[in-house]
Write an enzyme that holds these catalytic residues in place. Structure first.
Site: not given
Length: 399
Positions: A130, A133, A137, A164, A250, A253, A376-378
């Site tokens: 989690a 929020e 983002g 998720t 790390d 991803r 997990e990061g755009t």
């Protein structure tokens, strides 16, 4: 030096994972795409994966480094095993992989940040993650959920979205700040068991893809968590900054890159069959410009897929060998996320009406792959991280 051949000791692993994907996940893929939020009971039949390594899933070994770790020997360890098995499993179905017990992204946070006692205590736990929020983002450092020390407990208040497996998991790894005035360095992660008073699953979200995986909104109101559930050290190290919390990424991803690689491979395999049935010949001995447009496009997609696949392996291999892999992890995530979306959508186009209809799974894979370029990061955040690493600039210097 990295060897580009699959390690022999993992060939049995990937073979078993592929069999599970083909015989157990693929046949129920459409069923649970349509029955969103219904738990896939068939997953309870999958056992023995711990021996194959596939059960490591998103809870891979974690990037844990200390003095004396590097003995000079090349290692092919759990991180590499995980990305290889995940890619095979996602050839079957990404959402179902995320729905499997102990596949939560929170497991990776535990693996990366927890101390030895916590590793033992949380062993076998299915943990979701989690972070996001309503007002936070991509900028994880702006987290507003708070954790206040009260005796031997932390009191957590805040709201998390897009969690998720947030409804099905045993616990949630919650990112919260100990002191907003101290900025990024004060952000810590906490393992919050599901039966903890003050934690409420507010709703499950309807999504474009990975519908078999539940995505929850969770609220925390004066939620008391034992102090020993704070992962890692409770000390706020301003010099270290956000590095402790970011170590989780790390690890995760490359795993998300593996999901994209597996989903894209599924699309390529089916599209190849459909093109062959339509009489389109793909000839590897002739230049792409001398072949049909469909064949040339397919060859270009395969080349892109191979690049993403190799970056994924590199990032995981570096983690196994205790080498800093933040740059490579972001490169793998960025390349695989973009390639995954491009390939799955292009396969829908190449297959025409068959690709767009529900008679085949191509349109589903196109929907599933989009999230892999976001969570997990755009894509944009990954490119920013790569640029900072290559140019040697801080987050303050390059925004």
């Amino acid at each position: 030096m990295i060897n580009l051949d699959d390690p022999k000791k993992f060939r049995t692993l990937t073979g078993q994972a592929h069999q599970v994907a083909m015989n157990m996940l693929r046949p129920i893929s459409r069923k649970y795409d349509l029955a969103e939020h219904e738990y896939p009971k068939e997953l309870d039949m999958i056992d023995g994966l711990s021996e194959s390594g596939a059960s490591e899933g998103a809870g891979a070994a974690g990037v844990r480094r200390s003095e004396g770790d590097d003995d000079g020997a090349v290692k092919n360890g759990t991180n590499l095993a995980s990305v290889m098995s995940i890619a095979e499993m996602c050839w079957g179905d990404v959402g179902l992989l995320l729905s499997m017990p102990r596949q939560g992204l929170g497991n990776s946070a535990i693996a990366s940040v927890a101390n030895e006692e916590q590793h033992e205590r949380f062993d076998g736990l299915w943990a979701s993650m989690a972070i996001t929020e309503p007002n936070t983002g991509s900028d994880s450092a702006s987290i507003s959920t708070t954790a206040r020390l009260d005796g031997d407990h932390y009191v957590i208040n805040g709201e998390k979205i897009f969690v998720t497996a947030g409804d099905r998991s045993d616990a949630v790894v919650v990112w919260a700040t100990l002191d907003k005035e101290l900025g990024r360095a004060a952000i810590k992660s906490f393992v919050v068991p599901k039966d903890t008073p003050g934690m409420t699953v507010e709703r499950l979200d309807h999504k474009l893809g990975i519908r078999s995986s539940d995505t929850a909104t969770i609220r925390f109101e004066d939620c008391r968590v034992p102090a020993e559930n704070l992962l890692g050290s409770p000390e706020v190290d301003v010099k270290q900054g956000f590095a402790g919390a970011m170590a989780t990424f790390d690890n995760t991803r490359p795993l998300v890159a593996a999901m994209a690689v597996g989903c894209a491979k599924a699309s390529l395999d089916l599209t190849r069959e459909l093109l062959e049935e339509a009489g389109v010949e793909i000839d590897y001995d002739r230049p792409a410009v001398a072949q049909s447009a469909a064949a040339a496009k397919f060859l270009q997609m395969e080349a892109d897929w191979e690049a993403a696949h190799l970056l994924m392996l590199q990032a995981a291999w570096m983690a196994d060998n205790r080498k800093p892999n933040s740059l490579e992890a972001s490169m793998a995530k960025a390349k695989a996320g973009r390639v995954g979306s491009d390939i799955t959508l292009s396969c829908v186009e190449l297959a025409g009406s068959v690709g767009y209809s529900e008679t085949e799974l191509l349109e589903k894979w196109a929907r599933d792959s989009k999230i892999l370029d976001i969570f997990e990061g755009t894509q944009q955040i990954q490119q920013l991280i790569v640029a900072r690493r290559i140019l040697g600039l801080s987050s303050a210097e390059l925004k």
